[in-house]
Design an enzyme around this catalytic site. Structure first.
Site, mmCIF file in Angstrom:
data_model
loop_
_atom_site.group_PDB
_atom_site.id
_atom_site.type_symbol
_atom_site.label_atom_id
_atom_site.label_comp_id
_atom_site.label_asym_id
_atom_site.label_seq_id
_atom_site.Cartn_x
_atom_site.Cartn_y
_atom_site.Cartn_z
ATOM 1 N N THR A 180 3.775 5.558 6.362
ATOM 2 C CA THR A 180 3.114 5.317 7.640
ATOM 3 C C THR A 180 4.170 5.236 8.748
ATOM 4 O O THR A 180 5.324 4.943 8.459
ATOM 5 C CB THR A 180 2.405 3.947 7.516
ATOM 6 O OG1 THR A 180 1.467 4.051 6.472
ATOM 7 C CG2 THR A 180 1.744 3.498 8.790
ATOM 8 N N ARG A 208 -11.697 6.205 2.158
ATOM 9 C CA ARG A 208 -10.881 4.976 2.069
ATOM 10 C C ARG A 208 -10.186 4.704 3.417
ATOM 11 O O ARG A 208 -9.622 5.584 4.033
ATOM 12 C CB ARG A 208 -9.832 5.156 0.971
ATOM 13 C CG ARG A 208 -8.837 3.995 0.827
ATOM 14 C CD ARG A 208 -7.543 4.292 1.541
ATOM 15 N NE ARG A 208 -6.484 3.324 1.229
ATOM 16 C CZ ARG A 208 -5.328 3.257 1.857
ATOM 17 N NH1 ARG A 208 -5.060 4.095 2.839
ATOM 18 N NH2 ARG A 208 -4.421 2.377 1.514
ATOM 19 N N GLY A 210 -7.244 2.325 5.204
ATOM 20 C CA GLY A 210 -6.115 1.456 4.870
ATOM 21 C C GLY A 210 -5.896 0.383 5.919
ATOM 22 O O GLY A 210 -6.794 0.047 6.710
ATOM 23 N N ASP A 211 -4.686 -0.141 5.954
ATOM 24 C CA ASP A 211 -4.378 -1.248 6.869
ATOM 25 C C ASP A 211 -4.049 -0.792 8.288
ATOM 26 O O ASP A 211 -4.213 -1.560 9.242
ATOM 27 C CB ASP A 211 -3.179 -2.038 6.325
ATOM 28 C CG ASP A 211 -1.927 -1.165 6.201
ATOM 29 O OD1 ASP A 211 -2.048 -0.021 5.700
ATOM 30 O OD2 ASP A 211 -0.834 -1.602 6.592
ATOM 31 N N THR A 231 3.878 -1.169 6.867
ATOM 32 C CA THR A 231 3.874 0.113 6.157
ATOM 33 C C THR A 231 3.874 -0.179 4.662
ATOM 34 O O THR A 231 4.424 -1.192 4.237
ATOM 35 C CB THR A 231 5.102 0.967 6.557
ATOM 36 O OG1 THR A 231 5.280 2.007 5.572
ATOM 37 C CG2 THR A 231 6.394 0.176 6.631
ATOM 38 N N GLY A 232 3.241 0.685 3.898
ATOM 39 C CA GLY A 232 3.165 0.463 2.451
ATOM 40 C C GLY A 232 1.736 0.600 1.977
ATOM 41 O O GLY A 232 0.911 1.254 2.625
HETATM 42 N N1 GLY Z 1 -0.176 1.785 5.017
HETATM 43 C C1 GLY Z 1 -0.912 2.962 5.021
HETATM 44 C C2 GLY Z 1 -2.023 2.992 4.111
HETATM 45 O O1 GLY Z 1 -2.045 2.348 3.074
HETATM 46 O O2 GLY Z 1 -2.940 3.698 4.389
#
Ligand code: GLY
Length: 325
Positions: A180, A208, A210-211, A231-232
């Site tokens: 990311t 889906r 994400g964060d 990020t991750g």
């Molecule tokens: N950090 C990016 C994701 O998991 O989508």
């Protein structure tokens, strides 16, 4: 490092940075940091700086965002991004974006031109069209190659479907794209801002989220505390509301470095499986910065009035992950 204003910190993602991509990664964060910092140096605001830095990384194939986005299980691209203004706590976010060139710019449009915070899919595409945003097909040869490699690995392990992320990661961790991109800044006036953008996890199930577009999870900014970009593995940042938790630590008096490192320690302490790779960058309104990760690498950079060019890195404070249970 002495606190200074303005200051900009960016990341091009945590994860396993393969050798073939490292040089381009460093060149990419270098370029993005310069672009964002020049805005701050000229008296511009933190919001414009983080947007510009993140857009630069979205336009660079080496990063998993915009044109370099990783592919879903069905080979589609579903990008997501968010942006937040620490002065007003205004925020905008988008998800399930197929072909908008700069998702973070669309997130800013959501923030400034709608009554909402988070718009996904068809509605977001319509908004992009209404504002004449540039479109592009974000599929790249590099991501197609990674997709094929990962898919073959899964097939050899006789997994007929992506059942659990942790199961997948146990055997394929270094192939997953965690990279990311994100930017945080404080401007001359002491206003902070954060922006984060991603193609998401490689081989994610379509739909889906994400964060990165979830305010408080992958991205947060508050003038009374600071700003963070994560990020991750997004699921981890969501479960720990990572970016807001790190900002709250700064609110309570911790330095950005303590806030970033404590947050990653909390990931290690609470989420004991192999699928817990995370990285975090943090900044406070004084211009102090922090960066930490538990992944093998995190590509990141910062720039202040006393750095003649961006300082670029592949590692920050690295907090070793405990063995999985
Ligand atoms: N950090 C990016 C994701 O998991 O989508």
């Amino acid at each position: 490092m002495k606190p200074q204003r303005p200051t900009l910190v960016i990341h091009g993602g945590a994860g396993e940075w393969r050798l073939e991509r490292r040089e381009k990664g460093i060149a990419g964060v270098n370029r993005a940091a310069k672009l964002g910092f020049n805005i701050l140096k000229g008296g511009g605001n933190a919001l414009d700086a983080v947007e510009s830095a993140v857009m630069s990384m979205e336009d660079n194939e080496v990063f998993n965002a915009g044109i370099g986005s990783s592919l879903t299980f069905t080979r589609s691209v579903e990008m997501e991004a968010s942006i937040m203004d620490g002065k007003t706590l205004s925020a905008g976010a988008v998800g399930l974006i197929a072909d908008v060139k700069n998702p973070v710019h669309l997130a800013r449009i959501v923030m400034e031109n709608t009554d909402h915070v988070f718009i996904v899919g068809r509605g977001a595409a319509k908004l992009a069209a209404a504002f004449n945003l540039k479109r592009q097909d974000p599929h790249t040869d590099l991501r197609e190659k990674y997709w094929r490699e990962l898919k073959e690995k899964i097939e050899r392990s006789e997994l007929s479907y992506l059942q659990k992320l942790s199961k997948l990661l146990r055997t394929n961790q270094n192939l997953l794209s965690l990279d990311t991109v994100g930017g945080i800044a404080v401007d001359k006036k002491g206003n902070v801002a954060a922006a984060t953008s991603t193609g998401g996890l490689s081989l994610k199930i379509p739909g889906r989220i994400g964060d990165s577009p979830l305010i408080g999870c992958g991205n947060y900014a508050d003038n009374e505390a600071g700003a963070c970009s994560a990020t991750g593995i997004g699921e981890i940042a969501i479960r720990l509301v990572l970016a807001k938790s790190a900002c709250d630590q700064m609110r309570r008096g911790h330095t950005p470095q303590e806030a970033a490192a404590n947050s990653i320690k909390e990931v290690n302490r609470r989420i004991k499986n192999t699928a817990n790779q995370m990285g975090l960058i943090a900044i406070d309104p004084r211009g102090r910065i922090g960066a930490a990760h538990n992944s093998p690498h995190m590509c990141w950079a910062y720039m202040t009035p006393t750095t003649s060019s961006p300082k670029t890195f592949f590692k920050a404070e690295t907090l070793k992950r405990p063995p999985s249970s």
